[in-house]
Design a protein around this motif. Structure first.
Motif, PDB file in Angstrom:
ATOM      1  N   ASN A  70       0.794  -1.224   0.000  1.00 28.40           N
ATOM      2  CA  ASN A  70       0.000   0.000   0.000  1.00 28.40           C
ATOM      3  C   ASN A  70       0.826   1.274   0.000  1.00 28.40           C
ATOM      4  N   VAL A  96      -5.335  -6.268   0.928  1.00 32.19           N
ATOM      5  CA  VAL A  96      -5.951  -5.680  -0.267  1.00 32.19           C
ATOM      6  C   VAL A  96      -7.333  -5.124   0.054  1.00 32.19           C
ATOM      7  N   PRO A  97      -7.599  -3.856  -0.245  1.00 32.22           N
ATOM      8  CA  PRO A  97      -8.906  -3.235   0.049  1.00 32.22           C
ATOM      9  C   PRO A  97      -9.966  -3.632  -0.977  1.00 32.22           C
ATOM     10  N   LEU A 116      -6.715 -10.767   1.820  1.00 28.69           N
ATOM     11  CA  LEU A 116      -7.814  -9.915   2.278  1.00 28.69           C
ATOM     12  C   LEU A 116      -7.366  -8.968   3.381  1.00 28.69           C
ATOM     13  N   TYR A 117      -6.323  -9.372   4.119  1.00 27.05           N
ATOM     14  CA  TYR A 117      -5.789  -8.529   5.183  1.00 27.05           C
ATOM     15  C   TYR A 117      -5.152  -7.266   4.614  1.00 27.05           C
ATOM     16  N   ASN A 124      -9.855  -3.193   3.921  1.00 21.44           N
ATOM     17  CA  ASN A 124      -9.359  -4.552   3.963  1.00 21.44           C
ATOM     18  C   ASN A 124      -9.634  -5.118   5.355  1.00 21.44           C
TER      19      ASN A 124
END
Length: 275
Positions: A60, A114-115, A111-112, A122
């Motif tokens: 990110n 990536v939004p 998933l932790y 996320n």
């Protein structure tokens, strides 16, 4: 001295240290349940941890380095790419069943970071669950999957070990939540945000007591199991209560993350002393 500091900083920031912690817990599981021939999975988990953690930490913020990449960040990217390639190589050495069991934990990791949820959220940003996602993922990778890798059944002792490992990981994550208290947004609703630092330490202490007492329920108890569990409980307790919102740069990222490595070392030491 400056060179050594740069090397050490790269070692920590590139997730090599935390990957060693994961690999140490995997090795501990193999030793506890006398699982032989697990080297491929240990390398697989070590390399996968480097790739996963660097993905979570830097995915990110990569745009921040687009104009002016530091040597450290470039090195981390190269290391991560090389580890990803070797990770795939060791993946081919694992059974299909092992890889299929890995999928839920890989998905959790993605998933932790990536939004993909509404409002560009996320799992890390979902209130109150961050620490437990990490606990589930580490437990799955360091206990459940090694057992599947060995094609063994989930016996009662292994179920107790799974519970203990989850409690252990949650406890050693609490110092990180205390450290990040001044940076985390209120919407995250972390445990220290909800109940304060002192009560967080009490909460962690209660979890450690449960972690320790759960050992009693194992079908067979040996000196190595008892002494290593007592020792790592005391060490974890000391680090937990030694944690403050203002701490040294590497208190969490090196010393707290060293606790799983200490556990493996203690187990091997006790095994050699008492058999």
């Amino acid at each position: 001295m400056k060179t050594l500091k740069s090397i050490f900083s790269f070692y920590v920031n590139s997730s090599i240290h935390v990957a060693l912690a994961v690999a140490a817990l995997v090795k501990l599981t193999f030793l506890k349940f006398e699982i032989l021939g697990g080297d491929a999975y240990i390398y697989f988990s070590f390399l996968g941890s480097i790739v996963a953690y660097n993905f979570v930490k830097y995915a990110n913020i990569s745009e921040l380095y687009h104009r002016r990449l530091t040597k450290s960040m470039t090195g981390i990217k190269i290391l991560t790419t090389v580890c990803a390639i070797i990770f795939v190589y060791f993946g081919y050495q694992l059974s299909i069943d092992t890889l299929l069991w890995m999928l839920p934990f890989v998905l959790l990791t993605i998933l932790y970071a990536v939004p993909i949820f509404p409002n560009k959220k996320n799992l890390r940003s979902v209130a109150g669950i961050k620490i437990f996602i990490i606990g589930v993922t580490w437990t799955g990778i360091t206990v459940l999957i090694p057992v599947i890798y060995a094609e063994g059944a989930l016996e009662f002792n292994m179920i107790i070990e799974i519970i203990q490992r989850f409690l252990f990981v949650v406890v050693i994550m609490l110092p990180f939540e205390i450290r990040d208290l001044q940076y985390d947004g209120k919407e995250l609703e972390t445990i220290p945000q909800k109940i304060g630092i002192t009560r967080t330490k009490v909460f962690g202490s209660i979890l450690l007591v449960i972690f320790l007492l759960a050992t009693v329920f194992k079908a067979e108890l040996f000196s190595t199991e008892i002494l290593s569990t007592v020792s790592i409980t005391i060490i974890s307790l000391l680090f937990l209560w030694g944690t403050d919102k203002k701490q040294s740069e590497y208190f969490c990222s090196f010393w707290v993350e060293s606790i799983p490595i200490m556990w493996l070392f203690i187990w091997v030491l006790m095994q050699n002393l008492f058999g």
